[in-house]
Write an enzyme that holds these catalytic residues in place. Sequence first.
Site, PDB file in Angstrom:
ATOM      1  N   HIS A  51       0.924  -1.109   0.258  1.00 35.88           N
ATOM      2  CA  HIS A  51      -0.107   0.016   0.046  1.00 35.88           C
ATOM      3  C   HIS A  51       0.801   1.123  -0.081  1.00 35.88           C
ATOM      4  CE1 HIS A  51      -3.055   2.843   1.460  1.00 35.88           C
ATOM      5  NE2 HIS A  51      -3.982   2.249   0.940  1.00 35.88           N
ATOM      6  N   PHE A  52       1.368   1.752  -0.981  1.00 37.39           N
ATOM      7  CA  PHE A  52       1.220   1.231  -2.330  1.00 37.39           C
ATOM      8  C   PHE A  52       2.548   0.997  -3.056  1.00 37.39           C
ATOM      9  CE2 PHE A  52      -2.428   4.310  -1.866  1.00 37.39           C
ATOM     10  CZ  PHE A  52      -3.453   3.665  -2.272  1.00 37.39           C
TER      11      PHE A  52
END
Length: 142
Positions: free
Chosen positions: A47-48
Amino acid sequence: MNETNLILSKLPYQKPFLFVDELFYVDENGVKGTFTFNEKLEFYKGHFKDNPITPGVILIETMAQIGLVSLGIYLTLNEDVSQIAFSSSEVDFLKPVYPNEKVTVISEKVYFRFGKLKCNVKMLNSKNEEVCNGTLSGIIII
């Protein structure tokens, strides 16, 4: 054992899902505490990709652990509480929180009655900038 350490010992979480490092104060009207998001936390791997930021759901959980559950424990220290359940949230996200950032959560009680606790909670980064804020509610089962 002082009150803040007692509250920390009663939190129903453990690593890797404990998002409270320290409580500065807690009283009948609110609580203030901190947590540092270590870069090795598992969720940063996805993430991410190539630009890790803390997921909003984890920010809400951090706000709930410090701003709602810790306060609920304090308000019921002299009672036999069987469970504290998070029931609702409305949160606005204003800035990202990156790995290794230390955040401060400040909560102000709106009300505590009939086993329901409602708080206005905000999270600040190390620059004292507000990263998110909202209203959190929980049910305390005695």
